[in-house]
Design an enzyme around this catalytic site. Structure first.
Site, PDB file in Angstrom:
ATOM      1  N   GLU A 101       0.735  -1.218   0.094  1.00 41.79           N
ATOM      2  CA  GLU A 101      -0.009   0.011  -0.021  1.00 41.79           C
ATOM      3  C   GLU A 101       0.831   1.169  -0.037  1.00 41.79           C
ATOM      4  OE1 GLU A 101      -2.856  -0.138  -0.669  1.00 41.79           O
ATOM      5  OE2 GLU A 101      -3.097  -2.564  -0.403  1.00 41.79           O
TER       6      GLU A 101
ATOM      7  N   GLU B 193      -0.771  -2.995  -9.938  1.00 46.00           N
ATOM      8  CA  GLU B 193      -0.737  -3.914  -8.971  1.00 46.00           C
ATOM      9  C   GLU B 193       0.619  -5.000  -9.089  1.00 46.00           C
ATOM     10  OE1 GLU B 193      -2.777  -4.473  -6.348  1.00 46.00           O
ATOM     11  OE2 GLU B 193      -3.528  -2.532  -7.038  1.00 46.00           O
TER      12      GLU B 193
END
Length: 282
Positions: free
Chosen positions: A131, A203
């Site tokens: 994150e 991602e």
């Protein structure tokens, strides 16, 4: 390589917008659509942290409530030269996490109660590093740009159909049914596929950055495997518009559906992480 893929995909989205404007009769509708989509997405981007956190009923997580978690995040931020993000907890037994905010100075990380309970410290560290990588790489901005262009395509199409149709075709004394069909059906579909591809590319990049930050790709790989299994049993309820923010996605898994998936398959992500582990050991 992932940065180049992202730029190329954004370029393809822009090309779709120009092509659609050409087929539908000039650039007026496309320009107006782009301007309105840009304004709406700019407002959304500046408020993205508040909107996303509210969508999942996230609550502030103070240092007194989770001292070890705060210390873990501080150490990772210090290692990666990032400001400390605000931490939130989502009151759900689903195991998931996301980052939000327009830049590193206005960032937040939200962890579900489920992921805090499920993962051991090294795997949770991998998730947090993932994150933080989204925050450092400003992936929120990338997604905002992609959404702006895709939104402009949708709006310009509606504008042209409502306020002029295929004016280019009329000016030439006849319409182009094939071009109009492509604009109505294929262009928005292609825009969605490209937008999702951008999300999947980011991602992979965040996984790689997290592995480099922690030096432990296997821990993140193991976390993703646990989260994949957990999501199948207890998915995180919320607005599907925010699903690209989550570290794992439920639902789409195979074949054509992968084109519309916001995340790569967990199997592919784990494979890349284990390859990174071999490279680090060599």
């Amino acid at each position: 390589m992932n940065q180049l893929k992202t730029v190329a995909l954004l370029g393809m989205l822009s090309g779709l917008l120009v092509t659609m404007g050409y087929w539908l009769g000039g650039t007026t509708g496309a320009v107006i659509g782009l301007a309105m989509a840009a304004v709406s997405n700019l407002v959304s981007w500046y408020q993205s942290d508040k909107i996303a956190l509210a969508a999942y009923s996230a609550q502030p997580l103070s240092q007194g409530e989770a001292p070890r978690l705060h210390q873990m995040v501080k150490q990772l931020c210090r290692r990666d030269n990032l400001p400390m993000p605000r931490l939130y907890v989502v009151p759900s037994e689903a195991a998931n996490a996301f980052a939000t905010g327009r830049d590193p100075q206005h960032a937040a990380i939200a962890l579900t109660q489920g992921i805090i309970n499920l993962l051991p410290p090294d795997e949770l560290e991998g998730v947090i590093a993932h994150e933080l990588s989204h925050i450092k790489n400003r992936d929120t901005l990338t997604q905002a740009v992609a959404a702006t262009i895709a939104g402009a395509i949708s709006f310009a199409l509606q504008y042209s159909l409502w306020f002029g149709g295929n004016s280019r075709g009329r000016q030439q004394g006849g319409g182009n049914p094939l071009g109009l069909l492509l604009a109505i059906v294929v262009t928005p579909l292609a825009a969605t596929v490209i937008q999702m591809a951008i999300s999947r590319t980011r991602e992979f990049a965040a996984d790689a950055s997290a592995a480099a930050l922690t030096g432990n790709p296997r821990a993140l790989a193991q976390a993703l495997e646990r989260l994949e299994q957990g999501t199948r049993g207890v998915p995180l309820e919320g607005n599907p518009c925010f699903e690209p923010l989550l570290i794992v996605q439920g639902g789409f898994t195979q074949n054509l559906a992968n084109l519309f998936a916001t995340h790569p398959s967990t199997e592919a992500r784990i494979k890349k992480l284990l390859q990174l582990e071999l490279e680090l050991k060599s």
